[in-house]
Design an enzyme around this catalytic site. Structure first.
Site, PDB file in Angstrom:
ATOM      1  N   THR A 119     -50.180  21.712  51.633  1.00  0.00           N
ATOM      2  CA  THR A 119     -49.433  21.780  52.898  1.00  0.00           C
ATOM      3  C   THR A 119     -48.716  23.119  52.987  1.00  0.00           C
ATOM      4  OG1 THR A 119     -47.562  20.881  54.109  1.00  0.00           O
ATOM      5  CG2 THR A 119     -47.502  20.578  51.754  1.00  0.00           C
ATOM      6  N   TYR A 163     -42.155  15.480  50.070  1.00  0.00           N
ATOM      7  CA  TYR A 163     -43.583  15.728  50.313  1.00  0.00           C
ATOM      8  C   TYR A 163     -43.978  17.110  49.798  1.00  0.00           C
ATOM      9  CZ  TYR A 163     -47.784  16.572  53.211  1.00  0.00           C
ATOM     10  OH  TYR A 163     -49.032  16.880  53.673  1.00  0.00           O
ATOM     11  N   LYS A 167     -46.522  17.926  46.692  1.00  0.00           N
ATOM     12  CA  LYS A 167     -47.701  18.756  46.927  1.00  0.00           C
ATOM     13  C   LYS A 167     -47.656  20.023  46.061  1.00  0.00           C
ATOM     14  CE  LYS A 167     -50.252  16.921  50.301  1.00  0.00           C
ATOM     15  NZ  LYS A 167     -51.664  16.534  50.074  1.00  0.00           N
TER      16      LYS A 167
END
Ligand code: UDP
Length: 366
Positions: A119, A163, A167
């Protein structure tokens, strides 16, 4: 090519399948519990779907077999709904880090090329967000380079970063296995892919808060105000899903160039603040529907705490350096934002426009 795609039923996976299954060139084995977005491919003899989550114990032997058989494993499986990062942090960490660990191990064991979807949130905030005045517009402080830009996240209490952090850990794990065990890998950092089938429309086919495109789209469909979080000053660059998928295909065609690389996949020319995005979307929707009243569709401001709950912190700006994608893959996106919006919103209007207003109650008190 023999390709395993984990999370093949989502927004990116469904477009990737559309593209890869256009010819007979590839055999694809996919995993996803949800087949709604890919139903047209289910009868294709070049595609097999395992309708399961990748962490389902019952699917582990199939998963091992498929990875051993494959030339490349593309991992798209993730919880990537920003509203969940601070409200559902344990699931976010589990799905984006711990569920991925066994997949990385299988790729290491069989030395299979892993294309790992990460991401752009791993960059966190820009250096420029910490300085005042003219320095804010210094590209050296805000441009995001895959190999040199530091990754800056907020304190642990700002759970928005769960998140990004999960990641980032997967990126570090994959890179470490590349160095120590020769794992072939490519990491993709997507920068705001937009297109048909993205997310879901809130109050229609999903709960919670999807990403900004679906939030604004839902507001237009339901004639509710579009909500600008913290004034709508955050900036994003928007890239067409079709061009993003083309970047992945270029990687598949050039394994020797893609191996060992991290790529930003984004469109530098399509940068907007969220306030500008709302403005452009309401004008685009007026064009699509032929209803001029959408040109003045209400836009309201809302605090992030009210919109997302406690522990949200925003990435201020995401301007990717895309030199590597251009030089190594020959990839250069050029679909302008207005065309991306027109295409995407036409899809949503066709899917939901007819019935939207009738079925949804307005937000009270806005
Ligand atoms: N945002 C907004 N209104 C909405 C939804 C999101 O202003 O209805 C903002 C959000 O705070 C962020 C930007 O839009 O600044 C992009 O958010 P998105 O959820 O698309 O994900 P991100 O790009 O942060 O991963």
């Amino acid at each position: 090519m023999k390709i395993v795609i984990l999370g093949c039923g989502g927004f990116v996976g469904s477009h990737l399948l559309d593209r890869l299954l256009k010819t007979d060139e590839h055999q694809i084995v996919g995993w996803d519990p949800d087949e709604k977005k890919i139903s047209k491919h289910l009868k294709n003899s070049n595609f097999t779907l395992h309708k399961k989550y990748v962490d389902d114990p019952e699917t582990q032997s199939d998963l091992r077999q498929a990875i051993a058989w494959s030339d490349v494993v593309i991992n798209l499986a993730a919880i990537c709904n920003p509203a969940e990062y601070n409200t559902n942090p344990i699931s976010v960490i589990r799905s984006n880090l711990f569920d991925v660990y066994p997949i990385v191990q299988l790729c290491v064991e069989y030395k299979r090329w892993l294309i790992s979807f990460s991401t752009s949130e791993v960059y966190g905030r820009t250096l420029s967000s910490y300085v005042d005045g003219a320095a804010y517009d210094n590209p050296d402080l805000y441009e995001l380079n895959e190999d040199t830009t530091p990754l800056i996240m907020g304190p642990i209490s700002n759970q928005r970063w769960t998140y990004a952090c999960a990641k980032q850990m997967v990126e570090r794990l994959v890179f470490a296995h590349h160095k120590e065990d020769g794992l072939p890998f490519t990491i993709v950092r997507p920068l705001n892919f937009f297109g048909p089938r993205m997310d879901y429309i809130p109050q229609r086919d999903g709960d919670g808060i999807p990403r900004v495109l679906a939030c604004f789209m839902g507001a237009l469909l339901h004639r509710q105000p579009m909500q600008l979080v913290d004034g709508g000053t955050a900036r994003r660059t928007i890239v067409s899903i079709y061009e993003a998928v083309d970047a992945i295909c270029r990687m598949l065609q050039r394994p020797e160039r893609a191996n060992g690389q991290i790529f930003n996949i984004g469109n530098r020319a399509n940068e907007v603040t969220m306030a500008e995005l709302a403005e452009r979307m309401r004008k685009t929707y007026a064009r699509i529907t032929g209803d001029a009243s959408f040109n003045d569709h209400p836009i309201v401001k809302v605090t992030s705490e009210r919109f997302y709950g406690e522990g949200y912190e925003d990435c201020d700006r995401r301007m990717p350096d895309t030199t590597k994608a251009r030089t190594l893959l020959g990839w250069e996106p050029n679909i302008p934002l207005d065309d991306v919006l027109f295409d995407t919103m036409t899809y949503f209007h066709a899917e939901y426009g007819e019935t939207a207003e009738k079925e949804v109650e307005p937000i009270p008190g806005e």
